[in-house]
Design a protein around this motif. Structure first.
Motif, PDB file in Angstrom:
ATOM      1  N   MET A 213       0.240 -15.649  -3.704  1.00 57.36           N
ATOM      2  CA  MET A 213      -0.209 -14.266  -3.698  1.00 57.36           C
ATOM      3  C   MET A 213       0.436 -13.558  -4.883  1.00 57.36           C
ATOM      4  O   MET A 213       1.651 -13.518  -4.993  1.00 57.36           O
ATOM      5  N   GLY A 214      -0.391 -13.018  -5.757  1.00 58.42           N
ATOM      6  CA  GLY A 214       0.104 -12.330  -6.945  1.00 58.42           C
ATOM      7  C   GLY A 214       0.722 -10.988  -6.613  1.00 58.42           C
ATOM      8  O   GLY A 214       0.631 -10.485  -5.488  1.00 58.42           O
ATOM      9  N   ASP A 215       1.362 -10.382  -7.616  1.00 58.52           N
ATOM     10  CA  ASP A 215       2.030  -9.098  -7.444  1.00 58.52           C
ATOM     11  C   ASP A 215       1.064  -8.012  -6.969  1.00 58.52           C
ATOM     12  O   ASP A 215       1.376  -7.245  -6.068  1.00 58.52           O
ATOM     13  N   GLY A 216      -0.111  -7.961  -7.577  1.00 63.39           N
ATOM     14  CA  GLY A 216      -1.097  -6.951  -7.191  1.00 63.39           C
ATOM     15  C   GLY A 216      -1.595  -7.138  -5.766  1.00 63.39           C
ATOM     16  O   GLY A 216      -1.791  -6.169  -5.030  1.00 63.39           O
ATOM     17  N   ALA A 217      -1.797  -8.384  -5.356  1.00 64.64           N
ATOM     18  CA  ALA A 217      -2.273  -8.660  -3.997  1.00 64.64           C
ATOM     19  C   ALA A 217      -1.213  -8.302  -2.965  1.00 64.64           C
ATOM     20  O   ALA A 217      -1.532  -7.759  -1.902  1.00 64.64           O
ATOM     21  N   LEU A 218       0.052  -8.575  -3.279  1.00 68.77           N
ATOM     22  CA  LEU A 218       1.132  -8.230  -2.349  1.00 68.77           C
ATOM     23  C   LEU A 218       1.259  -6.717  -2.210  1.00 68.77           C
ATOM     24  O   LEU A 218       1.411  -6.203  -1.104  1.00 68.77           O
ATOM     25  N   ARG A 219       1.173  -5.997  -3.334  1.00 67.17           N
ATOM     26  CA  ARG A 219       1.241  -4.531  -3.264  1.00 67.17           C
ATOM     27  C   ARG A 219       0.057  -3.965  -2.491  1.00 67.17           C
ATOM     28  O   ARG A 219       0.196  -2.997  -1.740  1.00 67.17           O
ATOM     29  N   TRP A 220      -1.120  -4.552  -2.665  1.00 66.74           N
ATOM     30  CA  TRP A 220      -2.311  -4.120  -1.930  1.00 66.74           C
ATOM     31  C   TRP A 220      -2.084  -4.312  -0.428  1.00 66.74           C
ATOM     32  O   TRP A 220      -2.359  -3.420   0.369  1.00 66.74           O
ATOM     33  N   LEU A 221      -1.578  -5.499  -0.045  1.00 64.88           N
ATOM     34  CA  LEU A 221      -1.322  -5.788   1.366  1.00 64.88           C
ATOM     35  C   LEU A 221      -0.268  -4.847   1.944  1.00 64.88           C
ATOM     36  O   LEU A 221      -0.449  -4.286   3.031  1.00 64.88           O
ATOM     37  N   LEU A 222       0.817  -4.641   1.209  1.00 64.19           N
ATOM     38  CA  LEU A 222       1.877  -3.754   1.702  1.00 64.19           C
ATOM     39  C   LEU A 222       1.402  -2.306   1.805  1.00 64.19           C
ATOM     40  O   LEU A 222       1.861  -1.562   2.674  1.00 64.19           O
ATOM     41  N   GLN A 223       0.462  -1.896   0.941  1.00 63.45           N
ATOM     42  CA  GLN A 223      -0.097  -0.544   1.039  1.00 63.45           C
ATOM     43  C   GLN A 223      -0.875  -0.400   2.343  1.00 63.45           C
ATOM     44  O   GLN A 223      -0.760   0.610   3.029  1.00 63.45           O
ATOM     45  N   ARG A 224      -1.622  -1.426   2.718  1.00 69.39           N
ATOM     46  CA  ARG A 224      -2.388  -1.376   3.974  1.00 69.39           C
ATOM     47  C   ARG A 224      -1.466  -1.415   5.187  1.00 69.39           C
ATOM     48  O   ARG A 224      -1.642  -0.676   6.142  1.00 69.39           O
ATOM     49  N   VAL A 225      -0.463  -2.285   5.151  1.00 66.50           N
ATOM     50  CA  VAL A 225       0.486  -2.403   6.267  1.00 66.50           C
ATOM     51  C   VAL A 225       1.276  -1.112   6.424  1.00 66.50           C
ATOM     52  O   VAL A 225       1.445  -0.608   7.538  1.00 66.50           O
ATOM     53  N   SER A 226       1.762  -0.556   5.322  1.00 69.39           N
ATOM     54  CA  SER A 226       2.528   0.687   5.417  1.00 69.39           C
ATOM     55  C   SER A 226       1.641   1.831   5.900  1.00 69.39           C
ATOM     56  O   SER A 226       2.095   2.694   6.660  1.00 69.39           O
ATOM     57  N   GLY A 227       0.379   1.843   5.517  1.00 71.58           N
ATOM     58  CA  GLY A 227      -0.545   2.871   6.000  1.00 71.58           C
ATOM     59  C   GLY A 227      -0.753   2.797   7.506  1.00 71.58           C
ATOM     60  O   GLY A 227      -0.738   3.812   8.204  1.00 71.58           O
ATOM     61  N   MET A 228      -0.928   1.573   8.023  1.00 68.74           N
ATOM     62  CA  MET A 228      -1.098   1.411   9.478  1.00 68.74           C
ATOM     63  C   MET A 228       0.182   1.792  10.219  1.00 68.74           C
ATOM     64  O   MET A 228       0.133   2.427  11.266  1.00 68.74           O
ATOM     65  N   ALA A 229       1.327   1.391   9.672  1.00 67.96           N
ATOM     66  CA  ALA A 229       2.605   1.744  10.304  1.00 67.96           C
ATOM     67  C   ALA A 229       2.808   3.259  10.293  1.00 67.96           C
ATOM     68  O   ALA A 229       3.309   3.828  11.270  1.00 67.96           O
ATOM     69  N   LEU A 230       2.402   3.918   9.209  1.00 61.37           N
ATOM     70  CA  LEU A 230       2.533   5.379   9.144  1.00 61.37           C
ATOM     71  C   LEU A 230       1.691   6.071  10.212  1.00 61.37           C
ATOM     72  O   LEU A 230       2.119   7.081  10.783  1.00 61.37           O
ATOM     73  N   VAL A 231       0.517   5.539  10.492  1.00 66.17           N
ATOM     74  CA  VAL A 231      -0.309   6.118  11.561  1.00 66.17           C
ATOM     75  C   VAL A 231       0.421   6.018  12.898  1.00 66.17           C
ATOM     76  O   VAL A 231       0.466   6.992  13.668  1.00 66.17           O
ATOM     77  N   VAL A 232       1.026   4.878  13.174  1.00 70.21           N
ATOM     78  CA  VAL A 232       1.774   4.693  14.421  1.00 70.21           C
ATOM     79  C   VAL A 232       2.965   5.656  14.475  1.00 70.21           C
ATOM     80  O   VAL A 232       3.179   6.337  15.477  1.00 70.21           O
ATOM     81  N   PHE A 233       3.739   5.711  13.396  1.00 72.96           N
ATOM     82  CA  PHE A 233       4.885   6.617  13.349  1.00 72.96           C
ATOM     83  C   PHE A 233       4.451   8.070  13.522  1.00 72.96           C
ATOM     84  O   PHE A 233       5.103   8.843  14.229  1.00 72.96           O
ATOM     85  N   LEU A 234       3.360   8.451  12.866  1.00 71.22           N
ATOM     86  CA  LEU A 234       2.870   9.820  12.956  1.00 71.22           C
ATOM     87  C   LEU A 234       2.434  10.155  14.380  1.00 71.22           C
ATOM     88  O   LEU A 234       2.741  11.241  14.892  1.00 71.22           O
ATOM     89  N   LEU A 235       1.746   9.241  15.040  1.00 72.24           N
ATOM     90  CA  LEU A 235       1.314   9.486  16.419  1.00 72.24           C
ATOM     91  C   LEU A 235       2.518   9.613  17.360  1.00 72.24           C
ATOM     92  O   LEU A 235       2.533  10.499  18.234  1.00 72.24           O
ATOM     93  N   ILE A 236       3.517   8.762  17.182  1.00 74.23           N
ATOM     94  CA  ILE A 236       4.733   8.866  18.005  1.00 74.23           C
ATOM     95  C   ILE A 236       5.422  10.199  17.747  1.00 74.23           C
ATOM     96  O   ILE A 236       5.797  10.916  18.685  1.00 74.23           O
ATOM     97  N   HIS A 237       5.588  10.535  16.478  1.00 75.89           N
ATOM     98  CA  HIS A 237       6.240  11.802  16.116  1.00 75.89           C
ATOM     99  C   HIS A 237       5.489  12.993  16.716  1.00 75.89           C
ATOM    100  O   HIS A 237       6.088  13.884  17.318  1.00 75.89           O
ATOM    101  N   PHE A 238       4.167  13.000  16.560  1.00 76.23           N
ATOM    102  CA  PHE A 238       3.360  14.111  17.058  1.00 76.23           C
ATOM    103  C   PHE A 238       3.436  14.204  18.581  1.00 76.23           C
ATOM    104  O   PHE A 238       3.617  15.290  19.139  1.00 76.23           O
ATOM    105  N   TRP A 239       3.341  13.068  19.257  1.00 71.84           N
ATOM    106  CA  TRP A 239       3.372  13.072  20.721  1.00 71.84           C
ATOM    107  C   TRP A 239       4.726  13.552  21.235  1.00 71.84           C
ATOM    108  O   TRP A 239       4.792  14.402  22.128  1.00 71.84           O
ATOM    109  N   VAL A 240       5.804  13.031  20.684  1.00 70.67           N
ATOM    110  CA  VAL A 240       7.142  13.421  21.149  1.00 70.67           C
ATOM    111  C   VAL A 240       7.410  14.892  20.847  1.00 70.67           C
ATOM    112  O   VAL A 240       7.956  15.611  21.676  1.00 70.67           O
TER     113      VAL A 240
END
Length: 114
Positions: free
Chosen positions: A1-28
């Motif tokens: 996996m090249g540098d660009g592909a890894l950054r692309w994947l991490l951007q998607r993973v971090s985006g999904m994790a941010l949605v989870v964190f945001l929902l927890i933060h908002f609910w609490v």
């Protein structure tokens, strides 16, 4: 996996994790004990070591996601030249500044007694 592909994947993973964190933060913040937001409730939560870890994780994820996204956009539009170096450097400096400022704020927070 090249540098660009890894950054692309991490951007998607971090985006999904941010949605989870945001929902927890908002609910609490808005629905968990009582739903009213007061200084005392927020200060008690921010003083808790587990919530400090949560907030630091949220901060790191948000900054990674934002800096990586900004970096990718600049790389797409600026192919060469000194503007590229200056702007990419500014993105990194802004991310580092916000990381230090946010970390110091989260770790140093102490509720006002009264």
């Amino acid at each position: 996996m090249g540098d660009g592909a890894l950054r692309w994947l991490l951007q998607r993973v971090s985006g999904m994790a941010l949605v989870v964190f945001l929902l927890i933060h908002f609910w609490v913040t808005h629905y968990f004990p009582g739903g009213d937001v007061t200084y005392q409730k927020v200060a008690a939560r921010l003083a808790d070591p587990y919530w400090k870890f949560f907030n630091l994780s949220f901060l790191v994820l948000a900054l990674y996601h934002g800096v990586n996204g900004g970096w990718t956009i600049l790389e797409d539009y600026l192919k060469e030249g000194w503007w590229r170096v200056i702007l990419l450097g500014l993105v990194l400096l802004a991310g580092l500044f916000l990381l230090v400022l946010g970390t110091l704020t989260i770790l140093a927070f102490q509720p006002v007694k009264g």
